[in-house]
Scaffold this active site. Structure first.
Site, short mmCIF file in Angstrom:
data_model
loop_
_atom_site.label_atom_id
_atom_site.label_comp_id
_atom_site.label_asym_id
_atom_site.label_seq_id
_atom_site.Cartn_x
_atom_site.Cartn_y
_atom_site.Cartn_z
N TYR A 70 15.09 -26.08 23.13
CA TYR A 70 16.68 -27.03 22.70
C TYR A 70 16.74 -25.93 21.42
O TYR A 70 17.14 -26.44 20.90
CB TYR A 70 16.07 -28.07 22.56
CG TYR A 70 15.08 -28.69 23.46
CD1 TYR A 70 16.64 -29.08 24.73
CD2 TYR A 70 14.58 -29.89 23.73
CE1 TYR A 70 15.35 -29.56 25.92
CE2 TYR A 70 14.15 -30.30 24.90
CZ TYR A 70 14.95 -30.13 25.68
OH TYR A 70 13.98 -31.48 26.75
N ARG A 79 9.90 -28.53 22.60
CA ARG A 79 11.31 -28.95 21.73
C ARG A 79 11.99 -27.29 21.34
O ARG A 79 13.09 -27.04 20.67
CB ARG A 79 11.45 -29.48 21.24
CG ARG A 79 10.69 -31.57 21.99
CD ARG A 79 10.55 -32.42 21.12
NE ARG A 79 12.38 -32.91 21.05
CZ ARG A 79 13.57 -32.60 19.97
NH1 ARG A 79 12.68 -32.05 19.23
NH2 ARG A 79 14.43 -33.04 19.94
N CYS A 106 2.04 -15.93 23.97
CA CYS A 106 2.80 -14.48 24.94
C CYS A 106 4.14 -14.57 25.11
O CYS A 106 4.73 -13.49 26.06
CB CYS A 106 1.89 -13.52 25.79
SG CYS A 106 -0.18 -13.43 25.26
#
Ligand code: LLP
Length: 426
Positions: free
Chosen positions: A318, A314, A346
């Protein structure tokens, strides 16, 4: 309110110290609280008390069968969006008459499976899908109960990627075309119209967009009834937001949401369905992770954790905020210092928070990401060949691993070498 609280300086899930789970399961892991899931489900039950209703948990938010069984035992229905989710609900023991099937791209196979095993209703999203469903149902000698998901062209005022009710979004039948598509539905064999569906987005922190959408649905209900359709059920979707920051967010309460539903739709003599996911599951889960390194950078320090964006996407996806707190409670007098909290993957996108104030932490210390129950484990991947992390469910003073960490062999054995490579050696 949730059941993740400090007791004697240690963060607990209900009556179990997270340090105890970490010692036996290893980190990182997801931990869910039965009492919190139950409490949140009951908030919706209470909010709609007196109305004929069914609370269908949106299992896309948290789909472990132990969680589904917990909620199913309380009387929850389930909102599924794929054949896989249907099978999860089924495996958890939820009967077909409590399962609604949403989603913009259902396949013929998914429709046939649900029709064969029992379904409360399909929330159909287009005339094109309706025709396919009619064919599938007729071929099976079944009747498919349906609502049409209507796109009311209302801006949910939420994150761009999770707003679903504007006319430019891919979801639902444009409300201006609804009567025409209902007329087609009434003519098609194998289709039984039972109601209307709407879902305008997720993480809504204001009731006004819901009210705007539901008012349009109330008008449409009257119009469709006047056209001769049976509208006995309104599915209002999910979307009620949760506080991600403890200190300064106060999204509307389920009780206020319920009162608004009663005010706008209460006199229509319909059964109400809702499909909450995040409000039930979000604050019923934490992600527990260990500190690997405290790395000194140029002008800033990095707290490198053993959890990464593949475990909780998340923040990367977002820009979402999750409170991150130490499992061993900091002394009130401890100085907090800003650090960038990152994972081992990475890419720079693997950053959970920038310049977040935390008490001093050392390698081996545990932290917990709050509000990680919804859209956490379900969105995880094995990027960087990092095994999916375990899920643990707490119930009072008991806990159980409800999904185990896979071994590296489990992961490696999923790949197969084609015949032409088998006998070669790099
Ligand atoms: N019903 C339908 C048709 C949905 O599409 C959704 C969520 C829900 C119900 C449940 O909404 P909720 O009550 O959980 O807000 N991955 C994103 C959220 C995506 C929501 C998708 N649809 C995130 O992490 O914020």
């Amino acid at each position: 309110m949730d059941h993740f609280l400090y007791r004697d300086g240690l963060l607990h899930a209900e009556d179990v110290a997270l340090t105890e789970i970490a010692a036996s399961v290893g980190t990182p892991f997801y931990c869910y609280s039965t009492a919190t899931l139950t409490r949140h489900f009951r908030l919706f039950q209470d909010a709609l008390a007196g109305l004929d209703h069914l609370v269908c948990f949106a299992i896309k938010s948290l789909s472990n069968q132990a969680v589904l069984r917990t909620l199913g035992n309380l009387g929850a229905g389930m909102d599924v969006v794929s054949g896989g989710e249907y099978r999860r609900a089924q495996a958890a023991g939820v009967p077909g008459e409590r399962i609604v099937f949403s989603g913009v791209g259902k396949t013929r196979e998914e429709m046939a499976y649900a029709l064969t095993h029992g379904i409360r209703q399909f929330n159909v999203e287009s005339a094109e899908e309706l025709r396919v469903l009619s064919e599938v149902a007729t071929a099976l000698g079944k009747t498919a109960p349906i609502t049409l998901r209507v796109n009311p062209d209302v801006d949910a005022k939420t994150h761009e990627k999770i707003a679903t009710g504007r006319k430019e979004d891919k979801f639902g039948v444009p409300i201006a075309r609804a009567r025409e598509v209902y007329a087609e539905a009434a003519r098609l064999p194998g289709i039984e119209v039972v109601g209307i569906d709407v879902h305008i987005g997720s993480q809504l922190t204001d009731l006004a967009p819901f009210e705007a959408a539901f008012s349009k649905i109330a008008d449409l209900t009257r119009e469709l009834r006047a056209d001769g359709h049976t509208i006995r059920r309104l599915d209002l979707g999910g979307g009620l937001g949760i506080p991600y920051t403890r200190s300064n967010e106060t999204p509307p309460l389920p009780l206020d949401y319920g009162a608004m539903i009663r005010r706008v739709l209460g006199d229509l003599d319909v059964e109400i369905e809702i499909e909450p996911g995040r409000l039930i599951a979000g604050n019923a889960g934490v992600l527990v992770s260990s500190v690997l390194y405290l790395k000194q950078g140029e002008g800033r320090d990095f707290l490198i954790l053993d959890a990464a964006m593949n475990d909780l996407i998340r923040p990367a996806m977002y820009g979402a905020h999750h409170d991150i707190i130490p499992v061993i409670e900091a002394q009130a007098a401890t100085d907090q210092r800003p650090v960038d909290i990152v994972g081992p993957v990475c890419e720079t996108g693997d950053t959970f928070a920038r310049q977040r104030s935390l008490p001093p932490l050392a390698p081996g210390d545990l932290v917990a990401f709050r509000s990680a129950g919804a859209y956490g484990a379900v969105m995880a991947s094995e990027y960087n060949t990092r095994p999916l992390i375990p899920e643990v469910l707490v119930h009072g003073d008991q806990y159980a691993v409800i999904r185990a960490r896979p071994s590296f062999d489990d992961i490696l054995n999923r790949d197969t070498l084609p015949a032409w490579l088998e006998s070669s050696t790099p």
